[in-house]
Design a protein around this motif. Sequence first.
Motif, PDB file in Angstrom:
ATOM      1  N   PHE A  42      -2.640  -7.019  -4.574  1.00 19.00           N
ATOM      2  CA  PHE A  42      -3.733  -7.557  -3.535  1.00 19.00           C
ATOM      3  C   PHE A  42      -3.577  -8.330  -2.972  1.00 19.00           C
ATOM      4  O   PHE A  42      -4.177  -8.112  -1.575  1.00 19.00           O
ATOM      5  CB  PHE A  42      -5.052  -6.789  -4.521  1.00 19.00           C
ATOM      6  CG  PHE A  42      -5.296  -5.194  -4.967  1.00 19.00           C
ATOM      7  CD1 PHE A  42      -5.201  -4.429  -4.405  1.00 19.00           C
ATOM      8  CD2 PHE A  42      -6.022  -5.354  -6.257  1.00 19.00           C
ATOM      9  CE1 PHE A  42      -5.179  -2.291  -4.665  1.00 19.00           C
ATOM     10  CE2 PHE A  42      -5.262  -4.434  -6.950  1.00 19.00           C
ATOM     11  CZ  PHE A  42      -5.577  -3.114  -6.223  1.00 19.00           C
ATOM     12  N   PHE A  43      -3.109  -9.495  -3.637  1.00 17.63           N
ATOM     13  CA  PHE A  43      -3.435 -10.652  -3.006  1.00 17.63           C
ATOM     14  C   PHE A  43      -2.587 -11.174  -2.343  1.00 17.63           C
ATOM     15  O   PHE A  43      -2.540 -11.995  -1.600  1.00 17.63           O
ATOM     16  CB  PHE A  43      -4.252 -11.477  -4.484  1.00 17.63           C
ATOM     17  CG  PHE A  43      -5.291 -11.320  -4.520  1.00 17.63           C
ATOM     18  CD1 PHE A  43      -6.830 -11.551  -4.103  1.00 17.63           C
ATOM     19  CD2 PHE A  43      -5.390 -10.375  -5.776  1.00 17.63           C
ATOM     20  CE1 PHE A  43      -8.094 -11.237  -4.457  1.00 17.63           C
ATOM     21  CE2 PHE A  43      -6.976  -9.716  -6.150  1.00 17.63           C
ATOM     22  CZ  PHE A  43      -7.943  -9.826  -5.219  1.00 17.63           C
ATOM     23  N   PHE A  44      -1.513 -10.063  -2.864  1.00 14.36           N
ATOM     24  CA  PHE A  44       0.384 -11.036  -1.658  1.00 14.36           C
ATOM     25  C   PHE A  44       0.379 -10.075  -1.922  1.00 14.36           C
ATOM     26  O   PHE A  44       1.396  -9.709  -1.953  1.00 14.36           O
ATOM     27  CB  PHE A  44       1.043 -11.666  -2.911  1.00 14.36           C
ATOM     28  CG  PHE A  44       0.376 -13.326  -3.590  1.00 14.36           C
ATOM     29  CD1 PHE A  44       0.617 -14.435  -2.643  1.00 14.36           C
ATOM     30  CD2 PHE A  44      -1.063 -13.436  -3.996  1.00 14.36           C
ATOM     31  CE1 PHE A  44      -0.298 -15.387  -3.282  1.00 14.36           C
ATOM     32  CE2 PHE A  44      -1.488 -14.590  -4.719  1.00 14.36           C
ATOM     33  CZ  PHE A  44      -1.242 -15.905  -3.932  1.00 14.36           C
ATOM     34  N   PRO A  45      -0.113  -9.185  -0.566  1.00 15.77           N
ATOM     35  CA  PRO A  45       0.224  -8.252   0.162  1.00 15.77           C
ATOM     36  C   PRO A  45       1.781  -8.000   0.814  1.00 15.77           C
ATOM     37  O   PRO A  45       2.109  -9.047   0.987  1.00 15.77           O
ATOM     38  CB  PRO A  45      -0.931  -7.453   1.087  1.00 15.77           C
ATOM     39  CG  PRO A  45      -1.277  -8.498   1.552  1.00 15.77           C
ATOM     40  CD  PRO A  45      -0.938  -9.718   0.180  1.00 15.77           C
ATOM     41  N   GLU A  46       2.308  -7.052   0.702  1.00 19.38           N
ATOM     42  CA  GLU A  46       3.476  -7.213   1.872  1.00 19.38           C
ATOM     43  C   GLU A  46       3.283  -7.267   3.169  1.00 19.38           C
ATOM     44  O   GLU A  46       2.336  -6.447   3.404  1.00 19.38           O
ATOM     45  CB  GLU A  46       4.119  -5.540   1.702  1.00 19.38           C
ATOM     46  CG  GLU A  46       5.020  -5.253   0.314  1.00 19.38           C
ATOM     47  CD  GLU A  46       6.169  -6.316   0.046  1.00 19.38           C
ATOM     48  OE1 GLU A  46       7.184  -7.101   1.093  1.00 19.38           O
ATOM     49  OE2 GLU A  46       7.036  -6.668  -0.903  1.00 19.38           O
ATOM     50  N   PRO A  47       4.455  -7.911   4.236  1.00 16.90           N
ATOM     51  CA  PRO A  47       3.637  -8.244   5.059  1.00 16.90           C
ATOM     52  C   PRO A  47       3.537  -6.763   5.977  1.00 16.90           C
ATOM     53  O   PRO A  47       3.740  -6.111   5.468  1.00 16.90           O
ATOM     54  CB  PRO A  47       4.939  -8.262   5.985  1.00 16.90           C
ATOM     55  CG  PRO A  47       5.117  -9.367   4.904  1.00 16.90           C
ATOM     56  CD  PRO A  47       5.767  -8.534   3.842  1.00 16.90           C
ATOM     57  N   GLY A  48       1.744  -6.831   7.071  1.00 20.31           N
ATOM     58  CA  GLY A  48       1.519  -6.066   7.134  1.00 20.31           C
ATOM     59  C   GLY A  48       0.828  -5.070   6.489  1.00 20.31           C
ATOM     60  O   GLY A  48       0.422  -3.553   6.875  1.00 20.31           O
ATOM     61  N   SER A  49       0.528  -5.254   5.595  1.00 19.21           N
ATOM     62  CA  SER A  49       0.130  -4.290   4.824  1.00 19.21           C
ATOM     63  C   SER A  49      -1.645  -5.187   4.306  1.00 19.21           C
ATOM     64  O   SER A  49      -1.655  -5.562   4.983  1.00 19.21           O
ATOM     65  CB  SER A  49       0.417  -4.361   3.226  1.00 19.21           C
ATOM     66  OG  SER A  49       1.459  -3.643   2.714  1.00 19.21           O
ATOM     67  N   SER A  50      -2.616  -3.385   4.389  1.00 20.11           N
ATOM     68  CA  SER A  50      -3.995  -4.288   4.065  1.00 20.11           C
ATOM     69  C   SER A  50      -4.029  -5.281   2.816  1.00 20.11           C
ATOM     70  O   SER A  50      -3.739  -5.087   1.996  1.00 20.11           O
ATOM     71  CB  SER A  50      -4.793  -3.230   3.930  1.00 20.11           C
ATOM     72  OG  SER A  50      -5.951  -3.326   3.889  1.00 20.11           O
ATOM     73  N   VAL A  51      -5.516  -6.183   3.522  1.00 21.73           N
ATOM     74  CA  VAL A  51      -5.367  -6.773   2.681  1.00 21.73           C
ATOM     75  C   VAL A  51      -7.233  -6.460   2.060  1.00 21.73           C
ATOM     76  O   VAL A  51      -7.588  -7.418   2.152  1.00 21.73           O
ATOM     77  CB  VAL A  51      -6.108  -8.677   3.162  1.00 21.73           C
ATOM     78  CG1 VAL A  51      -4.353  -8.705   3.055  1.00 21.73           C
ATOM     79  CG2 VAL A  51      -6.523  -8.621   4.704  1.00 21.73           C
TER      80      VAL A  51
END
Length: 97
Positions: A42-51
């Motif tokens: 949740f806090f270190f998502p893959e680039p482009g993923s939702s936060v």
Amino acid sequence: MSERFSPTGTILRMHIDTITTITSPDLDWQQEALCAQTGADFFFPEPGSSVREAKRICGMCAIRSTCLEYALDNDERFGVWGGMSEKERLELRRTSH
């Protein structure tokens, strides 16, 4: 909606792994953080993923402002800290100087 939780302290350990000096008592606040009990993705998502989910969790956290202050003071460049993404923290730094 299914919530994903990791063993207590998983995020805390991850935060500590990214900090070069971990002996400071100033980091005790991290033990109280909701992110310390929630999945790292949740806090270190893959680039482009939702936060969005990270921000929702941060919004319920009593120490959100301490977390954000820490991230700004230590120039944290990755992840969601204090309810703000990398881009939002960068913009905040630009507008406050």
